[in-house]
Write a protein that holds these residues in place. Structure first.
Motif, mmCIF file in Angstrom:
data_model
loop_
_atom_site.group_PDB
_atom_site.id
_atom_site.type_symbol
_atom_site.label_atom_id
_atom_site.label_comp_id
_atom_site.label_asym_id
_atom_site.label_seq_id
_atom_site.Cartn_x
_atom_site.Cartn_y
_atom_site.Cartn_z
ATOM 1 N N ASN A 119 0.823 -1.209 0.000
ATOM 2 C CA ASN A 119 0.000 0.000 0.000
ATOM 3 C C ASN A 119 0.859 1.261 0.000
ATOM 4 O O ASN A 119 0.475 2.280 -0.592
ATOM 5 C CB ASN A 119 -0.948 0.010 1.197
ATOM 6 N N ARG A 120 2.010 1.207 0.643
ATOM 7 C CA ARG A 120 2.921 2.356 0.580
ATOM 8 C C ARG A 120 3.402 2.571 -0.854
ATOM 9 O O ARG A 120 3.494 3.714 -1.321
ATOM 10 C CB ARG A 120 4.102 2.151 1.530
ATOM 11 N N THR A 123 0.529 4.090 -2.856
ATOM 12 C CA THR A 123 0.356 5.514 -2.574
ATOM 13 C C THR A 123 1.418 6.345 -3.283
ATOM 14 O O THR A 123 1.113 7.370 -3.910
ATOM 15 C CB THR A 123 0.405 5.772 -1.067
ATOM 16 N N GLU A 127 0.774 9.047 -6.340
ATOM 17 C CA GLU A 127 1.148 10.449 -6.184
ATOM 18 C C GLU A 127 2.003 10.953 -7.337
ATOM 19 O O GLU A 127 1.917 12.122 -7.718
ATOM 20 C CB GLU A 127 1.879 10.647 -4.857
ATOM 21 N N ALA A 134 1.193 1.644 -9.677
ATOM 22 C CA ALA A 134 0.135 1.662 -8.669
ATOM 23 C C ALA A 134 -0.713 0.395 -8.752
ATOM 24 O O ALA A 134 -1.015 -0.232 -7.729
ATOM 25 C CB ALA A 134 -0.732 2.900 -8.835
ATOM 26 N N ASP A 138 -1.207 -2.646 -6.094
ATOM 27 C CA ASP A 138 -2.542 -3.063 -5.671
ATOM 28 C C ASP A 138 -2.701 -4.570 -5.846
ATOM 29 O O ASP A 138 -3.244 -5.259 -4.974
ATOM 30 C CB ASP A 138 -3.591 -2.307 -6.481
ATOM 31 N N ALA A 177 -7.558 7.447 -6.215
ATOM 32 C CA ALA A 177 -6.388 6.811 -5.611
ATOM 33 C C ALA A 177 -6.234 7.094 -4.116
ATOM 34 O O ALA A 177 -5.985 6.162 -3.337
ATOM 35 C CB ALA A 177 -5.121 7.208 -6.367
ATOM 36 N N PRO A 178 -6.360 8.353 -3.640
ATOM 37 C CA PRO A 178 -6.234 8.581 -2.198
ATOM 38 C C PRO A 178 -7.268 7.804 -1.383
ATOM 39 O O PRO A 178 -6.942 7.248 -0.333
ATOM 40 C CB PRO A 178 -6.428 10.095 -2.058
ATOM 41 N N ALA A 181 -6.235 4.172 -1.207
ATOM 42 C CA ALA A 181 -5.167 3.934 -0.228
ATOM 43 C C ALA A 181 -5.741 3.861 1.180
ATOM 44 O O ALA A 181 -5.315 3.027 2.000
ATOM 45 C CB ALA A 181 -4.114 5.035 -0.328
ATOM 46 N N GLU A 182 -6.721 4.720 1.484
ATOM 47 C CA GLU A 182 -7.357 4.695 2.796
ATOM 48 C C GLU A 182 -8.153 3.407 2.990
ATOM 49 O O GLU A 182 -8.144 2.814 4.077
ATOM 50 C CB GLU A 182 -8.268 5.906 2.958
ATOM 51 N N GLU A 185 -5.803 0.643 3.899
ATOM 52 C CA GLU A 185 -5.367 0.655 5.291
ATOM 53 C C GLU A 185 -6.440 0.097 6.214
ATOM 54 O O GLU A 185 -6.137 -0.654 7.146
ATOM 55 C CB GLU A 185 -4.981 2.078 5.714
#
Length: 219
Positions: A119-120, A123, A127, A134, A138, A177-178, A181-182, A185
């Motif tokens: 996931n890092r 992200t 970005e 990405a 995933d 995308a943001p 990522a959330e 998590e």
């Protein structure tokens, strides 16, 4: 787009699976566009192999819906069809739900660490606008429960239908995308806590964030 003018030749000992993956990835990443004709001779020259593994790969791609083969005429990259995409998405979602439900509670700390590392990478790639990196990150994240499940049938079906979903997802990748990522998590946290039911439900819902109507192509 036309066949790329140059590409590193693959080893002569190349297995048919490698040819299949190269062609599959070229369709998924948009190198070969919807509706584009694929000629086995051109593809064989591009990959540096004989026509036989190329023809076998095209047959496999036809069975998964990434190309449309007309015997004796031509093979073209399939259009992104709404119904086919919905069907593939639902199958992929159901199998990931199964993998998560069956493995949460026995995922190791190393498994969780790999998911967080993926996931890092997701992200960071998002970005900088690197869609390919990405989506690879995933894939790596969601592959952890699938690998832990160890079900060859599940892996085979995901290998067949996953690329259809990824192909469409590339077209809509960006502003979501943001939020993705959330979601990752939260999903990882549920896996770490051992909440199989909630994690499985979230896995299923995650794949259904892909809107099939928004990716339909008119060409």
């Amino acid at each position: 787009m036309p066949i790329p003018p140059a590409s590193p030749s693959l080893p002569r000992s190349l297995l048919r699976d490698d040819v299949y993956r190269r062609l599959r990835d070229a369709i998924v990443d948009g190198t070969f566009e919807p509706g584009e004709q694929l000629k086995d001779g051109d593809l064989a020259a591009w990959l540096g192999v004989s026509r036989t593994p190329v023809r076998e790969a095209l047959l496999r791609l036809s069975s998964s819906g990434l190309v449309v083969a007309q015997p004796g005429r031509s093979t073209t990259v399939s259009l992104i069809d709404e119904t086919s995409l919905r069907d593939a998405r639902d199958v992929v979602a159901a199998l990931h739900e199964l993998a998560v439900r069956e493995t949460v509670g026995r995922l190791t700390p190393d498994d969780i660490a790999r998911m967080r590392a993926a996931n890092r990478r997701f992200t960071a790639a998002a970005e900088r606008g690197d869609v390919t990196a990405a989506l690879e990150a995933d894939d790596d994240l969601h592959a952890v429960p699938v690998a832990a499940l160890g079900n060859a049938a599940v892996e085979t079906v995901l290998e067949q239908f996953g690329p259809i979903v990824r192909r469409a997802e590339r077209l809509r990748f960006g502003s979501d995308a943001p939020a993705a990522a959330e979601r990752h998590e939260r999903f990882i946290a549920l896996c770490e806590m051992g909440d199989a039911a909630a994690a499985a439900a979230m896995a299923y819902e995650t794949w259904h964030t892909l809107p099939v109507t928004a990716t339909k192509r008119a060409d």
